[in-house]
Write a protein that holds these residues in place. Structure first.
Motif, PDB file in Angstrom:
ATOM      1  N   ALA A  73       0.759  -1.187   0.011  1.00 61.20           N
ATOM      2  CA  ALA A  73      -0.034   0.043   0.009  1.00 61.20           C
ATOM      3  C   ALA A  73       0.891   1.399  -0.015  1.00 61.20           C
ATOM      4  CB  ALA A  73      -1.026   0.072   1.145  1.00 61.20           C
ATOM      5  N   ASP A  74       0.297   2.267  -0.263  1.00 65.26           N
ATOM      6  CA  ASP A  74       1.114   3.754  -0.396  1.00 65.26           C
ATOM      7  C   ASP A  74       2.031   4.285   0.700  1.00 65.26           C
ATOM      8  OD1 ASP A  74       0.293   3.773  -3.214  1.00 65.26           O
ATOM      9  OD2 ASP A  74      -1.367   5.091  -2.621  1.00 65.26           O
ATOM     10  N   TRP A  75       1.177   3.830   2.037  1.00 64.23           N
ATOM     11  CA  TRP A  75       1.923   4.206   3.146  1.00 64.23           C
ATOM     12  C   TRP A  75       3.223   3.419   3.587  1.00 64.23           C
ATOM     13  CZ3 TRP A  75       2.524   0.652   7.108  1.00 64.23           C
ATOM     14  CH2 TRP A  75       1.863  -0.535   6.903  1.00 64.23           C
ATOM     15  N   VAL A  76       3.278   2.228   2.734  1.00 64.48           N
ATOM     16  CA  VAL A  76       4.734   1.604   2.968  1.00 64.48           C
ATOM     17  C   VAL A  76       5.695   1.971   2.245  1.00 64.48           C
ATOM     18  CG1 VAL A  76       5.700  -0.650   2.684  1.00 64.48           C
ATOM     19  CG2 VAL A  76       3.275  -0.466   3.422  1.00 64.48           C
ATOM     20  N   ASP A  77       6.423   3.037   2.785  1.00 61.32           N
ATOM     21  CA  ASP A  77       7.616   3.825   1.941  1.00 61.32           C
ATOM     22  C   ASP A  77       8.590   3.007   1.815  1.00 61.32           C
ATOM     23  OD1 ASP A  77       9.800   4.249   4.147  1.00 61.32           O
ATOM     24  OD2 ASP A  77       7.692   4.682   5.082  1.00 61.32           O
ATOM     25  N   LEU A  78       9.619   3.336   0.920  1.00 59.60           N
ATOM     26  CA  LEU A  78      10.637   2.206   0.439  1.00 59.60           C
ATOM     27  C   LEU A  78      11.624   2.013   1.478  1.00 59.60           C
ATOM     28  CD1 LEU A  78      11.764   3.556  -3.049  1.00 59.60           C
ATOM     29  CD2 LEU A  78      10.728   1.617  -2.378  1.00 59.60           C
ATOM     30  N   VAL A  79      11.988   2.804   2.632  1.00 58.58           N
ATOM     31  CA  VAL A  79      12.842   2.769   3.536  1.00 58.58           C
ATOM     32  C   VAL A  79      12.259   1.693   4.543  1.00 58.58           C
ATOM     33  CG1 VAL A  79      13.891   3.872   5.659  1.00 58.58           C
ATOM     34  CG2 VAL A  79      13.763   4.921   3.455  1.00 58.58           C
ATOM     35  N   PHE A  80      10.855   1.813   4.747  1.00 60.19           N
ATOM     36  CA  PHE A  80      10.356   0.782   5.597  1.00 60.19           C
ATOM     37  C   PHE A  80      10.220  -0.484   4.970  1.00 60.19           C
ATOM     38  CE2 PHE A  80       6.083  -0.907   7.255  1.00 60.19           C
ATOM     39  CZ  PHE A  80       6.784  -1.397   8.312  1.00 60.19           C
ATOM     40  N   LEU A  81       9.779  -0.676   3.642  1.00 58.19           N
ATOM     41  CA  LEU A  81       9.770  -1.872   2.901  1.00 58.19           C
ATOM     42  C   LEU A  81      11.141  -2.655   2.916  1.00 58.19           C
ATOM     43  CD1 LEU A  81       8.069  -3.720   1.077  1.00 58.19           C
ATOM     44  CD2 LEU A  81       8.739  -2.320  -0.860  1.00 58.19           C
ATOM     45  N   HIS A  82      12.280  -1.794   2.587  1.00 60.58           N
ATOM     46  CA  HIS A  82      13.626  -2.318   2.486  1.00 60.58           C
ATOM     47  C   HIS A  82      13.893  -3.038   4.011  1.00 60.58           C
ATOM     48  CE1 HIS A  82      14.592  -0.190  -1.660  1.00 60.58           C
ATOM     49  NE2 HIS A  82      13.862  -1.153  -1.768  1.00 60.58           N
ATOM     50  N   HIS A  83      13.582  -2.117   4.909  1.00 62.26           N
ATOM     51  CA  HIS A  83      14.104  -2.733   6.281  1.00 62.26           C
ATOM     52  C   HIS A  83      13.177  -4.143   6.450  1.00 62.26           C
ATOM     53  CE1 HIS A  83      15.279  -2.762  10.380  1.00 62.26           C
ATOM     54  NE2 HIS A  83      14.125  -2.615  10.641  1.00 62.26           N
ATOM     55  N   SER A  88      13.635  -9.927   7.065  1.00 63.84           N
ATOM     56  CA  SER A  88      13.199 -11.195   6.708  1.00 63.84           C
ATOM     57  C   SER A  88      14.143 -12.301   6.175  1.00 63.84           C
ATOM     58  CB  SER A  88      11.937 -10.994   5.689  1.00 63.84           C
ATOM     59  OG  SER A  88      10.764 -10.331   6.294  1.00 63.84           O
ATOM     60  N   ASN A  89      14.927 -11.561   5.182  1.00 60.33           N
ATOM     61  CA  ASN A  89      15.818 -12.215   4.458  1.00 60.33           C
ATOM     62  C   ASN A  89      16.892 -12.761   5.541  1.00 60.33           C
ATOM     63  OD1 ASN A  89      16.837 -13.626   2.093  1.00 60.33           O
ATOM     64  ND2 ASN A  89      18.228 -11.765   1.627  1.00 60.33           N
ATOM     65  N   LYS A 121       4.700   1.662  12.205  1.00 60.54           N
ATOM     66  CA  LYS A 121       5.839   0.829  11.303  1.00 60.54           C
ATOM     67  C   LYS A 121       6.672   0.138  12.428  1.00 60.54           C
ATOM     68  CE  LYS A 121       5.603   3.886   7.461  1.00 60.54           C
ATOM     69  NZ  LYS A 121       6.200   4.674   6.730  1.00 60.54           N
ATOM     70  N   LYS A 122       6.987   0.859  13.569  1.00 55.55           N
ATOM     71  CA  LYS A 122       7.905   0.279  14.535  1.00 55.55           C
ATOM     72  C   LYS A 122       7.287  -0.943  15.510  1.00 55.55           C
ATOM     73  CE  LYS A 122      10.565   4.387  15.337  1.00 55.55           C
ATOM     74  NZ  LYS A 122      10.942   5.514  16.075  1.00 55.55           N
ATOM     75  N   ILE A 123       6.008  -0.588  15.728  1.00 53.03           N
ATOM     76  CA  ILE A 123       5.076  -1.752  16.179  1.00 53.03           C
ATOM     77  C   ILE A 123       4.876  -2.969  15.313  1.00 53.03           C
ATOM     78  CG2 ILE A 123       2.783  -2.055  16.871  1.00 53.03           C
ATOM     79  CD1 ILE A 123       2.645   0.252  18.450  1.00 53.03           C
ATOM     80  N   PHE A 124       4.844  -2.622  13.889  1.00 57.18           N
ATOM     81  CA  PHE A 124       4.910  -3.886  13.111  1.00 57.18           C
ATOM     82  C   PHE A 124       6.182  -4.765  13.461  1.00 57.18           C
ATOM     83  CE2 PHE A 124       5.573  -5.825   9.097  1.00 57.18           C
ATOM     84  CZ  PHE A 124       4.710  -6.093   8.754  1.00 57.18           C
ATOM     85  N   MET A 125       7.263  -3.980  13.186  1.00 55.40           N
ATOM     86  CA  MET A 125       8.565  -4.736  13.576  1.00 55.40           C
ATOM     87  C   MET A 125       8.698  -5.599  14.734  1.00 55.40           C
ATOM     88  SD  MET A 125       9.631  -4.413  10.458  1.00 55.40           S
ATOM     89  CE  MET A 125      11.188  -5.527  11.170  1.00 55.40           C
ATOM     90  N   CYS A 126       8.056  -4.738  15.996  1.00 55.25           N
ATOM     91  CA  CYS A 126       8.111  -5.574  17.231  1.00 55.25           C
ATOM     92  C   CYS A 126       7.297  -6.814  17.171  1.00 55.25           C
ATOM     93  CB  CYS A 126       7.281  -4.500  18.182  1.00 55.25           C
ATOM     94  SG  CYS A 126       8.464  -3.158  18.997  1.00 55.25           S
ATOM     95  N   ARG A 127       6.111  -6.646  16.454  1.00 53.04           N
ATOM     96  CA  ARG A 127       5.602  -7.995  16.141  1.00 53.04           C
ATOM     97  C   ARG A 127       6.003  -9.214  15.307  1.00 53.04           C
ATOM     98  NH1 ARG A 127       2.653 -11.088  18.912  1.00 53.04           N
ATOM     99  NH2 ARG A 127       0.686 -11.954  17.927  1.00 53.04           N
ATOM    100  N   LYS A 188      21.926  -3.090   6.130  1.00 50.42           N
ATOM    101  CA  LYS A 188      22.011  -1.761   5.371  1.00 50.42           C
ATOM    102  C   LYS A 188      20.852  -1.114   5.762  1.00 50.42           C
ATOM    103  CE  LYS A 188      24.430  -4.073   1.446  1.00 50.42           C
ATOM    104  NZ  LYS A 188      24.065  -4.198  -0.012  1.00 50.42           N
ATOM    105  N   THR A 189      19.765  -1.284   6.498  1.00 49.90           N
ATOM    106  CA  THR A 189      18.711  -0.620   6.622  1.00 49.90           C
ATOM    107  C   THR A 189      18.267  -0.313   8.168  1.00 49.90           C
ATOM    108  OG1 THR A 189      17.185  -2.571   6.735  1.00 49.90           O
ATOM    109  CG2 THR A 189      17.342  -1.508   4.561  1.00 49.90           C
TER     110      THR A 189
END
Length: 199
Positions: A73-83, A88-89, A121-127, A188-189
């Protein structure tokens, strides 16, 4: 061949002339796969949600009848997506069933409704780290209330009262989770936290 239609998130897609990709499959978890053709190759951006059928092939999977479903979705900016994709990788194990993580990732393709995108976004990463059972080495420095919070569904985490101290604690927690990986120095992120954080 499994004729059931599966969904997957493209974690990594090589150069256009390479067919091998890494996906987070809704059933298999993170796997390496090859496309049956190059029809979708130029549309397989990192983070794309795709559907397909598959069959085991050597230590990988062959994808057939691949269709493009959605970009984030539009709210997922490139910095967050790459992170997200980098974490995940590195943190998801090959062939590890990560159905709960895949369900979490489906939020990336839904409209954003919370007023504070950064804390969401930070809470997403915590989860994400919580679902994998990853916590900082100094986890005992955090109180039981914080442990309880990060084990909750995202909608509950978003509804608690937050202040600068809370955000600092989340920033430290996320960096601590990342630093548990033996190759953390290669990330890198990390600036997703350090640049947007309160440290």
């Amino acid at each position: 061949m499994d004729n059931q239609i599966h969904q997957g998130v493209v974690i990594y897609s090589g150069k256009p002339y390479h067919k091998k990709i890494i996906i987070l499959d809704d059933n298999l978890g993170k796997v390496e796969a090859v496309l049956d053709d190059n029809v979708l190759k130029n549309r397989l951006i990192h983070g794309a949600l795709i559907e397909y059928t598959y069959r085991p092939w050597h230590h990988m999977y062959q994808l057939f009848n691949t269709t493009y479903v959605s970009a984030p979705a539009d709210w997922v900016d490139l910095v967050f997506l790459h992170h997200i994709l980098e974490m995940s990788n590195y943190f998801l194990a090959i062939h590890c069933n990560a159905h709960a993580v895949f369900n979490l990732f489906t939020l990336l393709y839904q409209p954003y409704v919370h007023h504070n995108a950064l804390i969401w976004k930070k809470i997403f990463m915590c989860r994400f780290f919580s679902l994998l059972g990853i916590c900082p080495i100094n986890a005992l420095d955090y109180d039981s209330d914080f442990f309880h919070l990060i084990s909750q569904p995202i909608n509950i985490m978003l509804n608690i009262q937050k202040d600068i101290r809370f955000e600092k604690k989340i920033d430290r927690w996320l960096l601590g989770c990342m630093h548990t990986h033996p190759h953390a120095h290669m990330f890198k992120t990390v600036n997703f936290i350090t640049k947007n954080g309160h440290l």
